[in-house]
Design an enzyme around this catalytic site. Structure first.
Site, PDB file in Angstrom:
ATOM      1  N   LYS A 179      81.346 -18.306  88.191  1.00 39.58           N
ATOM      2  CA  LYS A 179      81.502 -19.241  87.070  1.00 39.58           C
ATOM      3  C   LYS A 179      80.482 -18.943  85.962  1.00 39.58           C
ATOM      4  O   LYS A 179      80.845 -18.847  84.794  1.00 39.58           O
ATOM      5  CB  LYS A 179      81.352 -20.698  87.551  1.00 39.58           C
ATOM      6  CG  LYS A 179      82.427 -21.103  88.552  1.00 39.58           C
ATOM      7  CD  LYS A 179      82.317 -22.558  88.966  1.00 39.58           C
ATOM      8  CE  LYS A 179      81.099 -22.871  89.813  1.00 39.58           C
ATOM      9  NZ  LYS A 179      81.017 -22.114  91.079  1.00 39.58           N
ATOM     10  N   THR A 180      79.207 -18.795  86.353  1.00 34.45           N
ATOM     11  CA  THR A 180      78.163 -18.526  85.362  1.00 34.45           C
ATOM     12  C   THR A 180      78.426 -17.179  84.677  1.00 34.45           C
ATOM     13  O   THR A 180      78.288 -17.042  83.458  1.00 34.45           O
ATOM     14  CB  THR A 180      76.779 -18.481  86.058  1.00 34.45           C
ATOM     15  OG1 THR A 180      76.658 -19.646  86.865  1.00 34.45           O
ATOM     16  CG2 THR A 180      75.652 -18.416  85.065  1.00 34.45           C
TER      17      THR A 180
ATOM     18  N   ASP B 227      76.196 -26.316  83.939  1.00 38.78           N
ATOM     19  CA  ASP B 227      76.488 -26.100  85.353  1.00 38.78           C
ATOM     20  C   ASP B 227      76.487 -27.454  86.075  1.00 38.78           C
ATOM     21  O   ASP B 227      75.847 -28.395  85.612  1.00 38.78           O
ATOM     22  CB  ASP B 227      75.407 -25.182  85.942  1.00 38.78           C
ATOM     23  CG  ASP B 227      75.906 -24.459  87.179  1.00 38.78           C
ATOM     24  OD1 ASP B 227      77.091 -24.614  87.525  1.00 38.78           O
ATOM     25  OD2 ASP B 227      75.112 -23.730  87.792  1.00 38.78           O
TER      26      ASP B 227
ATOM     27  N   THR C 255      81.896 -27.380  91.251  1.00 38.08           N
ATOM     28  CA  THR C 255      82.423 -27.061  92.577  1.00 38.08           C
ATOM     29  C   THR C 255      83.362 -28.183  93.032  1.00 38.08           C
ATOM     30  O   THR C 255      84.033 -28.054  94.035  1.00 38.08           O
ATOM     31  CB  THR C 255      81.261 -26.958  93.595  1.00 38.08           C
ATOM     32  OG1 THR C 255      80.395 -28.083  93.397  1.00 38.08           O
ATOM     33  CG2 THR C 255      80.457 -25.686  93.405  1.00 38.08           C
TER      34      THR C 255
ATOM     35  N   ARG D   7      78.420 -13.482  95.333  1.00 36.78           N
ATOM     36  CA  ARG D   7      76.959 -13.643  95.447  1.00 36.78           C
ATOM     37  C   ARG D   7      76.477 -13.197  96.825  1.00 36.78           C
ATOM     38  O   ARG D   7      75.430 -12.569  96.951  1.00 36.78           O
ATOM     39  CB  ARG D   7      76.566 -15.100  95.198  1.00 36.78           C
ATOM     40  CG  ARG D   7      75.056 -15.320  95.395  1.00 36.78           C
ATOM     41  CD  ARG D   7      74.638 -16.727  95.096  1.00 36.78           C
ATOM     42  NE  ARG D   7      74.768 -17.027  93.690  1.00 36.78           N
ATOM     43  CZ  ARG D   7      75.280 -18.156  93.210  1.00 36.78           C
ATOM     44  NH1 ARG D   7      75.697 -19.090  94.030  1.00 36.78           N
ATOM     45  NH2 ARG D   7      75.366 -18.353  91.919  1.00 36.78           N
TER      46      ARG D   7
HETATM   47  P1  ADP Z   1      78.688 -19.213  90.304  1.00 36.34           P
HETATM   48  O1  ADP Z   1      78.217 -19.549  88.918  1.00 36.34           O
HETATM   49  O2  ADP Z   1      80.154 -19.469  90.512  1.00 36.34           O
HETATM   50  O3  ADP Z   1      77.855 -19.835  91.393  1.00 36.34           O
HETATM   51  P2  ADP Z   1      77.792 -16.548  89.580  1.00 36.34           P
HETATM   52  O4  ADP Z   1      78.523 -16.326  88.304  1.00 36.34           O
HETATM   53  O5  ADP Z   1      76.340 -16.886  89.477  1.00 36.34           O
HETATM   54  O6  ADP Z   1      78.538 -17.625  90.488  1.00 36.34           O
HETATM   55  O7  ADP Z   1      77.987 -15.231  90.470  1.00 36.34           O
HETATM   56  C1  ADP Z   1      77.078 -14.827  91.477  1.00 36.34           C
HETATM   57  C2  ADP Z   1      76.835 -13.328  91.400  1.00 36.34           C
HETATM   58  O8  ADP Z   1      78.035 -12.659  91.805  1.00 36.34           O
HETATM   59  C3  ADP Z   1      76.513 -12.855  89.992  1.00 36.34           C
HETATM   60  O9  ADP Z   1      75.173 -12.446  89.932  1.00 36.34           O
HETATM   61  C4  ADP Z   1      77.413 -11.682  89.722  1.00 36.34           C
HETATM   62  O10 ADP Z   1      76.625 -10.512  89.724  1.00 36.34           O
HETATM   63  C5  ADP Z   1      78.363 -11.609  90.892  1.00 36.34           C
HETATM   64  N1  ADP Z   1      79.782 -11.780  90.512  1.00 36.34           N
HETATM   65  C6  ADP Z   1      80.457 -12.950  90.466  1.00 36.34           C
HETATM   66  N2  ADP Z   1      81.741 -12.748  90.157  1.00 36.34           N
HETATM   67  C7  ADP Z   1      81.896 -11.421  90.006  1.00 36.34           C
HETATM   68  C8  ADP Z   1      83.015 -10.580  89.699  1.00 36.34           C
HETATM   69  N3  ADP Z   1      84.256 -11.077  89.532  1.00 36.34           N
HETATM   70  N4  ADP Z   1      82.820  -9.249  89.628  1.00 36.34           N
HETATM   71  C9  ADP Z   1      81.592  -8.734  89.854  1.00 36.34           C
HETATM   72  N5  ADP Z   1      80.494  -9.457  90.156  1.00 36.34           N
HETATM   73  C10 ADP Z   1      80.634 -10.791  90.242  1.00 36.34           C
END
Ligand code: ADP
Length: 337
Positions: free
Chosen positions: A68-69, A112, A161, A220
């Site tokens: 998401k981030t 977030d 979430t 992650r």
């Molecule tokens: P969320 O915000 O949903 O908790 P993040 O965006 O922080 O997740 O993602 C966690 C890690 O996973 C990031 O550091 C990123 O490097 C990796 N990541 C997430 N989605 C992808 C994707 N589709 N392709 C490659 N790397 C990804």
């Protein structure tokens, strides 16, 4: 550091720095998998750019660690606009007002855990999202007045979430809603391969697949496993991350073939042994000394996806598949209602 700085701190970057390198994709075409979500975004971004407008507000929904981030930053990059980040739960009305009034046209404001934002703060976002103005109360008591302050046309990207916890009118104000699903092993493998290249890790294809299969469908976790196993290979092996070394390392870290670790085993042991296969969230949280939110938002979505757990009106129920996997006799006594 003042409160505003704390609010705007880029927490996600700290996670990347732990790996010594940013593994975050920066553009849509580098974001692996999630084809439907990417297509949806591509269309909206292209249309907004053609109109010369800010992108509509976007709600990103998924369990933690699915991107998401990352996507929020990609949106800002693709729109060639500024990116600001805030953390929902600690925001007060004043923080929000100063954040919003400092935005430039087209900026992406990423919030977030938006479902945990205080209700009255959420509500003060409504006019900002809809008509790009803020109602600010000046003074107190009978002499108080409300002034309207204009704010730039911005894009709110909210991440959650738990979409179900958002108030209906709030959810409806997001023009674009995107759900991210757990990743297939092939997507995770592709990411592990690309990141091994970035981190200069010499990994074989079988090892990539082994790590991918144990990453619980979560990018992650794939990143984290790769970093941990790399360290193990450097210390215990000859630096090459072979299939054998990967297996050995995962066993050393206590991660099984489905990516489950000691905490997951404790969850099912407690649910099955202590509660005979069915329990409420509160009781489980107390028995495990774990936070209710972590259990329901971080652990359980994956158990449900794996078919190990069902949420029923009568509580959490361990399925037959869970009994079999964790080596308990199947408990035919449990009714689902
Ligand atoms: P969320 O915000 O949903 O908790 P993040 O965006 O922080 O997740 O993602 C966690 C890690 O996973 C990031 O550091 C990123 O490097 C990796 N990541 C997430 N989605 C992808 C994707 N589709 N392709 C490659 N790397 C990804």
């Amino acid at each position: 550091m003042d409160n505003q700085e704390i609010l705007m701190q880029d927490l996600a970057t700290e996670e990347d720095e732990a790996l010594g390198y940013s593994l975050r994709p920066e553009w849509l075409n580098e974001f692996i998998g999630q084809e439907r979500a990417k297509e949806q975004l591509r269309i909206h971004i292209e249309a907004a750019k053609k109109r010369g407008d800010a992108l509509e507000h976007v709600l990103l929904v998924s369990p933690p660690g699915l991107g998401k981030t990352t996507l929020a930053k990609i949106i800002a990059n693709e729109m060639q606009s500024g990116f600001k980040q805030a953390i929902g739960p600690i925001m007060e009305r004043l923080d929000l007002a100063s954040t919003l009034t400092n935005l430039d046209k087209g900026d992406v404001l990423f919030i977030d855990e938006i479902h945990r934002m205080k209700g009255y703060v959420q509500e003060s976002l409504y006019p900002a999202m809809e008509d790009y103005h803020l109602d600010l109360a000046i003074g107190q008591g009978p002499a108080s007045d409300v002034v309207q302050v204009s704010i730039a046309h911005f894009t709110l990207v909210g991440a959650t979430t738990r979409e179900g916890l958002l108030a209906g009118p709030f959810r409806d104000r997001f023009g674009i809603r995107i759900h991210l699903d757990y990743y297939e092993a092939e997507d995770l493998q592709q990411s592990i391969r690309i990141n091994s290249g970035k981190l200069d890790i010499n990994i074989d294809e079988n090892a990539e697949y082994t790590l991918a299969r144990r990453s619980r469908g979560t990018m992650r976790i794939a990143n984290k496993l790769l970093a941990n196993v790399r360290d193990y290979a450097q210390v215990k092996g000859n630096g090459v991350l072979s299939h054998e070394i990967a297996e050995e390392a995962l066993e050393f870290f206590g991660i099984d073939e489905r990516g489950l670790d000691a905490q997951d085993y404790a969850y099912f042991q407690t649910l099955i042994e202590k509660f005979n296969g069915r329990a409420g969230l509160k009781a489980l949280a107390v028995a495990l000394s774990e936070d209710e939110r972590t259990i329901s938002e971080v652990y359980e979505p994956y158990y449900i996806k794996e078919g190990f757990l069902m949420l029923t009106p009568g509580g959490r129920v361990a399925t037959d598949a869970a009994h079999e996997y964790f080596n308990y006799p199947v408990n035919s006594q449990i009714s689902l209602f």
